[in-house]
Design a protein around this motif. Structure first.
Motif, short mmCIF file in Angstrom:
data_model
loop_
_atom_site.label_atom_id
_atom_site.label_comp_id
_atom_site.label_asym_id
_atom_site.label_seq_id
_atom_site.Cartn_x
_atom_site.Cartn_y
_atom_site.Cartn_z
N VAL A 10 0.68 -1.20 0.00
CA VAL A 10 -0.16 -0.08 -0.07
C VAL A 10 0.90 1.02 0.07
N THR A 11 0.58 2.38 -0.78
CA THR A 11 1.27 3.53 -0.74
C THR A 11 0.40 4.52 0.03
N ILE A 12 0.87 4.89 1.02
CA ILE A 12 0.61 6.17 1.84
C ILE A 12 0.55 7.55 1.22
N VAL A 13 -0.23 8.15 1.07
CA VAL A 13 -0.07 9.75 0.51
C VAL A 13 -0.31 10.50 1.70
N GLU A 14 0.59 11.06 2.30
CA GLU A 14 0.58 11.59 3.55
C GLU A 14 0.05 13.15 3.32
N MET A 15 -0.97 13.50 3.96
CA MET A 15 -1.76 14.78 3.73
C MET A 15 -1.64 15.78 5.00
N GLY A 16 -0.71 15.46 6.06
CA GLY A 16 -0.49 16.52 7.31
C GLY A 16 -0.17 17.67 6.84
N PRO A 17 0.94 18.15 6.27
CA PRO A 17 1.64 19.26 5.89
C PRO A 17 0.62 20.16 5.11
N ARG A 18 -0.47 19.67 4.46
CA ARG A 18 -1.49 20.35 3.64
C ARG A 18 -2.97 20.25 4.15
N ASP A 19 -3.45 19.21 4.10
CA ASP A 19 -4.82 18.99 4.34
C ASP A 19 -4.87 19.13 5.98
N GLY A 20 -3.97 18.78 6.70
CA GLY A 20 -3.94 18.81 8.36
C GLY A 20 -3.62 20.38 8.74
N LEU A 21 -2.65 21.00 8.25
CA LEU A 21 -2.27 22.16 8.68
C LEU A 21 -3.01 23.22 8.29
N GLN A 22 -3.78 23.13 7.15
CA GLN A 22 -4.49 24.08 6.82
C GLN A 22 -5.83 24.37 7.58
N ASN A 23 -6.18 23.73 8.54
CA ASN A 23 -7.11 24.07 9.62
C ASN A 23 -6.67 24.34 10.49
N GLU A 24 -5.35 24.49 11.13
CA GLU A 24 -4.73 25.32 12.16
C GLU A 24 -4.95 26.62 12.07
N ALA A 25 -4.99 27.32 13.22
CA ALA A 25 -5.12 28.83 13.23
C ALA A 25 -3.91 29.52 12.85
N VAL A 27 0.40 28.27 12.27
CA VAL A 27 1.52 27.24 12.21
C VAL A 27 2.74 28.22 11.74
N SER A 28 3.87 28.04 12.14
CA SER A 28 5.12 28.91 11.89
C SER A 28 5.63 28.25 10.42
N LEU A 29 6.34 28.79 9.65
CA LEU A 29 7.21 28.55 8.63
C LEU A 29 8.06 27.23 8.94
N GLU A 30 8.63 27.58 10.02
CA GLU A 30 9.67 26.44 10.86
C GLU A 30 8.91 25.38 11.13
N ASP A 31 7.82 25.34 11.72
CA ASP A 31 7.37 24.06 11.99
C ASP A 31 6.80 23.31 10.74
N LYS A 32 6.20 24.14 9.89
CA LYS A 32 6.08 23.34 8.66
C LYS A 32 7.03 22.69 8.03
N ILE A 33 8.44 23.33 7.95
CA ILE A 33 9.48 22.81 7.39
C ILE A 33 9.94 21.63 8.19
N MET A 34 9.90 21.75 9.67
CA MET A 34 10.16 20.48 10.34
C MET A 34 9.51 19.39 10.27
N LEU A 35 8.24 19.51 9.88
CA LEU A 35 7.26 18.41 9.92
C LEU A 35 7.66 17.84 8.66
N ILE A 36 7.61 18.19 7.63
CA ILE A 36 8.00 17.81 6.23
C ILE A 36 9.19 17.06 6.22
N ASN A 37 10.31 17.88 6.84
CA ASN A 37 11.68 16.85 6.85
C ASN A 37 11.52 15.97 7.64
N ASP A 38 10.81 15.93 8.65
CA ASP A 38 10.75 14.81 9.79
C ASP A 38 9.89 13.48 9.11
#
Length: 300
Positions: A10-25, A27-38
Motif C-alpha cells: 500500500v502507498t500512503i499519501v501523507e496529507m498532514g502538511p497540507r490538509d492537516g495544517l490548513q485547518n490550524e489557526a 503554524v510557523s514556517l519553521e514548524d511546517k519545514i520541520m514536519l515535512i523534513n521529519d
C-alpha cells in the motif's frame, strides 16, 4: 482470513502538511519545514506539502512557496501541492513542485460552496491546467469530494461519483482520490460507490481519502483494500479536516492506517514508531494531542 483478497503493498499519501495544517489557526514556517523534513525520514514516498490557492481563502497556505524552497528534499519522496487554477500551477512550477493536484466534487452543492462553480465548469477550468502541466511533464492527481454524502445535498449517488471520476480520468489525471469529506460513509455504502467507480476507472488508478468524523474511516479503508485499492490518503496524528464542511473532524490518522496495514501483512515501507513520533512532535508544537488511537496507545 485469506490474504489473497488484499494488496501486498500500500502507498500512503501523507496529507498532514497540507490538509492537516490548513485547518490550524497558526503554524510557523519553521514548524511546517520541520514536519515535512521529519516525515521525509519515516519511509513515506509521497507528502502533500502545501497548496497554491488564494491566501484570502486559505491563509495558512500562503507561505507554500517558501516551504518548498526550504525543505530538505529526499530523492525517494514526491513533494506535491494542491493547485486549483493556472495561477496556482504557475506558482507550483516556480517552486519546483514534483506533482500537483486538482479538486472538484461529486455533489453540485459542495462544488458551489467550495470552488464557486458547477461541477461541469470546474472540469472546464481544469482543462488548460492539465495541458500546461502535462506539457511540462508534471503529473496531476485528481481529488473528488463528497463521494458518499454532501453537507448540502445529502446522499451522493454512486453512478454520479463514477461519472465525475471518469471525467477527471479522461482529463488526464493519473490517479483519482475518492474523498468521504464529511466522514459519514460505512463499508456497505463505500463498496457500492467503489463498484460504480471501478466500472469506469481502472482500480490501479484509484485512491481513497476518508475522514473519521463518525469513526468509520478504518472500517472503510479495510473495505477498500478488499476491493483492490492500494493507495490511501491519511494525515499524521489525524490532523486536519475540511474548512468547508462544518463538524468534519480530521482525516484518518496515518498511524492508524499503518497499524491496520501492518497487521494485515501489507507492506507500506513506513516506520510506524518513527511516524508516531513525528505526530507527537507536531502536536506538541500545536498544543494539542494526536487524535490517532495508535499514537495514544504507543504514548501510553
Amino acid at each position: 482470513m485469506a490474504n489473497t483478497i488484499l494488496p501486498s503493498t500500500v502507498t500512503i499519501v501523507e496529507m498532514g502538511p497540507r490538509d492537516g495544517l490548513q485547518n490550524e489557526a497558526s503554524v510557523s514556517l519553521e514548524d511546517k519545514i520541520m514536519l515535512i523534513n521529519d516525515l521525509s525520514k519515516t519511509g513515506l514516498s509521497h507528502i502533500e506539502s502545501g497548496s497554491f490557492v488564494s491566501p484570502k481563502w486559505v491563509p495558512q497556505m500562503a507561505d507554500s512557496a517558501q516551504v518548498f524552497g526550504k525543505i530538505a528534499r529526499s530523492p525517494n519522496v514526491i513533494y506535491s501541492a494542491l493547485t486549483p487554477n493556472m495561477s496556482g500551477l504557475e506558482q507550483a512550477m516556480a517552486a519546483r513542485v514534483d506533482q500537483v493536484a486538482i479538486f472538484t466534487s461529486a455533489s453540485e452543492g459542495f462544488c458551489q460552496h467550495n470552488i464557486n462553480c458547477s461541477i461541469a465548469d470546474s472540469l472546464k477550468r481544469f482543462a488548460p491546467v492539465m495541458r500546461r502541466a502535462m506539457n511540462n511533464n508534471i503529473r496531476v492527481r485528481g481529488y473528488l469530494s463528497c463521494v458518499v454524502d454532501c453537507p448540502y445535498d445529502g446522499q451522493t449517488q454512486p453512478d454520479h461519483v463514477a461519472a465525475v471520476a471518469k471525467a477527471l480520468f479522461d482529463l488526464g489525471c493519473y490517479e483519482i482520490s475518492l474523498g468521504d469529506t464529511i466522514g459519514t460513509g460505512t463499508p456497505v455504502r463505500v463498496a457500492q460507490m467503489l463498484s460504480a467507480v471501478q466500472s469506469q476507472v481502472p482500480t490501479s488508478q484509484l485512491a481513497v481519502h476518508f475522514h473519521d468524523t463518525w469513526g468509520q474511516a478504518i472500517a472503510n479503508i479495510y473495505q477498500a483494500l478488499t476491493m483492490g485499492i492500494n493507495v490511501i490518503d491519511s494525515s499524521v496524528a489525524g490532523l486536519g479536516g475540511c474548512p468547508y464542511a462544518a463538524g468534519s473532524s480530521g482525516n484518518v490518522a496515518t498511524e492508524d492506517v499503518l497499524y491496520l496495514c501492518h497487521g494485515l501483512g501489507i507492506h507500506t515501507g513506513v516506520d510506524l514508531n518513527a511516524l508516531a513520533q513525528v505526530g507527537q512532535d507536531i502536536c506538541h508544537k500545536l498544543n494539542r494531542v494526536p487524535s490517532s488511537k495508535v499514537s495514544q496507545a504507543l504514548n501510553a
